[in-house]
Structures are given as C-alpha cells and as structure tokens.
Design a protein around this motif. Structure first.
Motif, PDB file in Angstrom:
ATOM      1  N   MET A  51      48.168  34.243  -9.977  1.00  0.00           N
ATOM      2  CA  MET A  51      49.507  34.058 -10.727  1.00  0.00           C
ATOM      3  C   MET A  51      49.414  32.656 -11.424  1.00  0.00           C
ATOM      4  N   ASP A  52      50.160  32.696 -12.519  1.00  0.00           N
ATOM      5  CA  ASP A  52      50.244  31.503 -13.221  1.00  0.00           C
ATOM      6  C   ASP A  52      51.610  31.093 -12.813  1.00  0.00           C
ATOM      7  N   ASP A  53      51.454  29.945 -12.152  1.00  0.00           N
ATOM      8  CA  ASP A  53      52.526  29.173 -11.427  1.00  0.00           C
ATOM      9  C   ASP A  53      53.565  28.689 -12.715  1.00  0.00           C
ATOM     10  N   ASP A  54      53.106  28.133 -13.503  1.00  0.00           N
ATOM     11  CA  ASP A  54      53.968  27.710 -14.757  1.00  0.00           C
ATOM     12  C   ASP A  54      54.960  28.875 -15.367  1.00  0.00           C
ATOM     13  N   GLN A  55      54.189  30.069 -15.414  1.00  0.00           N
ATOM     14  CA  GLN A  55      55.124  31.272 -15.749  1.00  0.00           C
ATOM     15  C   GLN A  55      55.857  31.777 -14.775  1.00  0.00           C
ATOM     16  N   ASN A  56      55.538  31.787 -13.651  1.00  0.00           N
ATOM     17  CA  ASN A  56      56.288  32.067 -12.354  1.00  0.00           C
ATOM     18  C   ASN A  56      57.522  31.224 -12.094  1.00  0.00           C
ATOM     19  N   THR A  57      57.321  29.962 -12.563  1.00  0.00           N
ATOM     20  CA  THR A  57      58.538  29.321 -12.285  1.00  0.00           C
ATOM     21  C   THR A  57      59.587  29.363 -13.625  1.00  0.00           C
ATOM     22  N   ALA A  58      59.114  29.538 -14.770  1.00  0.00           N
ATOM     23  CA  ALA A  58      59.980  29.589 -15.787  1.00  0.00           C
ATOM     24  C   ALA A  58      60.463  31.059 -15.628  1.00  0.00           C
ATOM     25  N   ASP A  59      59.772  32.223 -15.151  1.00  0.00           N
ATOM     26  CA  ASP A  59      60.483  33.748 -15.034  1.00  0.00           C
ATOM     27  C   ASP A  59      61.787  33.297 -13.885  1.00  0.00           C
ATOM     28  N   GLN A  60      61.194  32.650 -12.875  1.00  0.00           N
ATOM     29  CA  GLN A  60      62.333  32.614 -11.721  1.00  0.00           C
ATOM     30  C   GLN A  60      63.449  31.724 -12.297  1.00  0.00           C
ATOM     31  N   GLN A  61      63.290  30.823 -13.151  1.00  0.00           N
ATOM     32  CA  GLN A  61      64.465  30.057 -13.784  1.00  0.00           C
ATOM     33  C   GLN A  61      65.192  31.039 -14.789  1.00  0.00           C
ATOM     34  N   LEU A  62      64.516  31.974 -15.207  1.00  0.00           N
ATOM     35  CA  LEU A  62      65.333  32.858 -16.023  1.00  0.00           C
ATOM     36  C   LEU A  62      66.266  33.759 -15.166  1.00  0.00           C
ATOM     37  N   ILE A  63      65.339  34.345 -14.153  1.00  0.00           N
ATOM     38  CA  ILE A  63      66.235  35.158 -13.157  1.00  0.00           C
ATOM     39  C   ILE A  63      67.315  34.630 -12.599  1.00  0.00           C
ATOM     40  N   ASP A  64      67.191  33.256 -12.135  1.00  0.00           N
ATOM     41  CA  ASP A  64      68.377  32.370 -11.585  1.00  0.00           C
ATOM     42  C   ASP A  64      69.491  32.273 -12.663  1.00  0.00           C
ATOM     43  N   ALA A  65      69.288  31.933 -13.841  1.00  0.00           N
ATOM     44  CA  ALA A  65      70.198  31.897 -14.841  1.00  0.00           C
ATOM     45  C   ALA A  65      71.091  33.493 -14.974  1.00  0.00           C
ATOM     46  N   ALA A  66      70.296  34.682 -14.991  1.00  0.00           N
ATOM     47  CA  ALA A  66      70.916  35.860 -15.055  1.00  0.00           C
ATOM     48  C   ALA A  66      71.918  35.770 -13.793  1.00  0.00           C
ATOM     49  N   TRP A  67      71.409  35.539 -12.652  1.00  0.00           N
ATOM     50  CA  TRP A  67      72.396  35.745 -11.390  1.00  0.00           C
ATOM     51  C   TRP A  67      73.410  34.923 -11.413  1.00  0.00           C
ATOM     52  N   ALA A  68      73.296  33.503 -11.855  1.00  0.00           N
ATOM     53  CA  ALA A  68      74.281  32.584 -12.300  1.00  0.00           C
ATOM     54  C   ALA A  68      75.280  33.129 -13.236  1.00  0.00           C
ATOM     55  N   ALA A  69      74.755  33.791 -14.325  1.00  0.00           N
ATOM     56  CA  ALA A  69      75.806  34.304 -15.373  1.00  0.00           C
ATOM     57  C   ALA A  69      76.488  35.602 -14.646  1.00  0.00           C
ATOM     58  N   LEU A  70      75.992  36.242 -14.018  1.00  0.00           N
ATOM     59  CA  LEU A  70      76.669  37.449 -12.934  1.00  0.00           C
ATOM     60  C   LEU A  70      77.762  37.026 -12.262  1.00  0.00           C
ATOM     61  N   TRP A  71      77.353  36.018 -11.415  1.00  0.00           N
ATOM     62  CA  TRP A  71      78.599  35.645 -10.472  1.00  0.00           C
ATOM     63  C   TRP A  71      79.606  34.733 -11.238  1.00  0.00           C
ATOM     64  N   ALA A  72      79.262  34.104 -12.204  1.00  0.00           N
ATOM     65  CA  ALA A  72      80.395  33.762 -13.164  1.00  0.00           C
ATOM     66  C   ALA A  72      81.374  34.834 -13.626  1.00  0.00           C
ATOM     67  N   GLY A  73      80.856  35.852 -14.081  1.00  0.00           N
ATOM     68  CA  GLY A  73      81.376  36.973 -14.712  1.00  0.00           C
ATOM     69  C   GLY A  73      82.183  37.523 -13.663  1.00  0.00           C
ATOM     70  N   VAL A  74      81.665  37.633 -12.297  1.00  0.00           N
ATOM     71  CA  VAL A  74      82.518  38.435 -11.166  1.00  0.00           C
ATOM     72  C   VAL A  74      83.507  37.425 -10.927  1.00  0.00           C
ATOM     73  N   ALA A  75      83.491  36.127 -10.949  1.00  0.00           N
ATOM     74  CA  ALA A  75      84.448  35.156 -10.397  1.00  0.00           C
ATOM     75  C   ALA A  75      85.809  35.102 -11.632  1.00  0.00           C
ATOM     76  N   ALA A  76      85.389  35.593 -12.850  1.00  0.00           N
ATOM     77  CA  ALA A  76      86.267  35.327 -13.864  1.00  0.00           C
ATOM     78  C   ALA A  76      87.150  36.786 -13.796  1.00  0.00           C
TER      79      ALA A  76
END
Length: 261
Positions: free
Chosen positions: A107-132
């Motif tokens: 596994m590529d640690d840098d790529q994995n970190t970047a991917d997880q940050q993208l996934i985390d942002a997607a979840w943050a966007a979802l929860w923000a939408g639900v809260a609204a």
C-alpha cells in the motif's frame, strides 16, 4: 422505510466485511445477493433500467455506478459500494467508501492518506446535508450545506440525491451544490436519499461505454457515501443507520428522532 433501512444496513455490513485485497467485485455482488435472500428483501438495483447487479462497485477513478465483475481488488484501492433494497414495497438506498485493506507493504501510505481524507470529506458533506434537512428548510439549504462541507473537494456536477419511498428514485432531485433559501420547502414526511459524490481533482466526469460507470476525466479518485433519511415534524432521522445517524450528527449538535419504539 425504517425496516427497509435496517435491512440494507445489514446487507452493506456483509459486503464491507468481505471487501479485501484479492476479492473480485463480482464476489461482493454475490455476497449482497445472498444477504438480500437471507433478509427476505429484494434488490432495488438488479434489473433497474437494465442494471445487471445488486450493488454498484466503483474503484479509484470510478465515482459511481460501477458494475461488479472480475476486477480483483488491490490493497489500497478506493472502493465505493452503493446498494438499495425493498422491504414490503418500501425502498432504502445507501453507500459507503473505504480504502481496501491488505498487506501494508503493498500500500502507498501517501495515497491511502489522501483517499481517507477524501472519504472523510464526503461523510462530512453528508452529515452537513442531513443536519440541514429540517422541516421548513429548503432544498437549497441542504445542497449548500453539502457543498460547503466538501471543502476543497469537488462535488460531482449533474449527479446527486433524490426522493425515495415506494420507488427508488422519486422527486425531488437533491443537488450536491446549491444556494441556501432556494428550491422547494421540506415538509414532514419527506424521505430523501442524500449522497455526496466528491472527486480529488476537478470533478469533471464521463460515462464509460458500458452505459453505467461514471469516471473522473482526469483520473483522480472519487468517493461516494449515502444515507436515506426522513424529515419529521420534530427533527430528522437516518433510516439506513442503526444509530439513526447519532454518530455523525452529534458533532453538529443534532439529536436524531428515535423511530425504534
């Protein structure tokens, strides 16, 4: 719909538990089909406008609508799985994205970190939408909250969430970009599938020749998460989350309505 949502949560858990390096996306579809049978549910996806599988499996630059097949997952792939089910005529729709686990040496640690940050942002966007998504709010409030929480990532244009109930796709369309105070007003009893789709690059996409798979044009990776929610007179609840969305909404100061009485 809560019964359908809980059923779908279990089906997606089964698929997630099977997602690992060396497994084909077709095998994940087999797991989903068996879980549907075991639950006494039917798939919202299989046969929908000719779609040939019970789940969508989108890998790396595939953002949504990937068709399961003989592709072998590799350690560090970004995998998004989307599924829907029907229980007693009522639909539920949900999705998650993960970094495929495997041998750390592969596994590529840098790529994995970047991917997880993208996934985390997607979840943050979802929860923000639900809260609204409150009774009296407008669709634009939901869309604007999703876009703002996406941060530097690009919500995919022309794809978004939707109403859901006795059919998988119903009005209204729920854009992942928008301006507050615009669009139709949400009323108690509205059920929505909220599904941010974010890309690490510009966010421009195209459809492959299979007529389904949506990929980023620049080859950057995408993430897709989704929950089915209900707007109620006294708040909101996440129908496809066992905790009704409490884990994601608590940081936003929102207590989901408990329908499990």
């Amino acid at each position: 719909m809560r019964a359908s949502g809980l059923t779908l949560a279990g089906i997606l858990d089964s698929v997630r538990g099977s997602a690992a390096a060396g497994i084909t996306t077709g095998r994940l579809d087999e797991v989903a089909r068996q879980a549907l049978i075991d639950a006494g549910a039917t798939s919202s996806f299989l046969g929908y406008q000719g779609f040939p599988a019970a789940i969508c499996t989108s890998v790396n630059d595939e953002v949504i609508h990937g068709i399961p097949g003989d592709r072998v997952l590799q350690a560090g792939d970004l995998l998004s799985v989307d599924a829907g089910c029907i229980v007693d005529g009522w639909h539920a729709d949900a999705a998650w994205s993960i970094v495929v686990p495997g041998d750390p040496a592969q596994m590529d640690d840098d790529q994995n970190t970047a991917d997880q940050q993208l996934i985390d942002a997607a979840w943050a966007a979802l929860w923000a939408g639900v809260a609204a998504a409150k009774a009296g709010a407008r669709l634009g409030d939901v869309s604007a909250a999703i876009e703002a929480a996406a941060g530097d990532y690009a919500p995919i244009k022309d794809f978004g969430g939707h109403g859901i109930g006795t059919a998988m796709h119903m009005d209204p369309y729920v854009a992942n970009r928008g301006k507050p105070g615009r669009g139709q007003r949400l009323v108690p009893g509205t059920a929505l599938a909220i599904e941010p789709m974010l890309a690490a690059g510009r966010g421009a996409v195209s459809e492959r020749s299979d007529g389904w798979t949506v990929v980023t044009r620049d080859g950057r990776r995408g993430a897709h998460v989704e929950h089915t929610i209900a707007v109620l007179s006294d708040g909101v609840t996440v129908l496809t989350a066992r905790d009704r969305g409490a884990s994601g909404l608590s940081e936003l100061g929102v207590e989901p309505v408990n329908l499990d009485l």
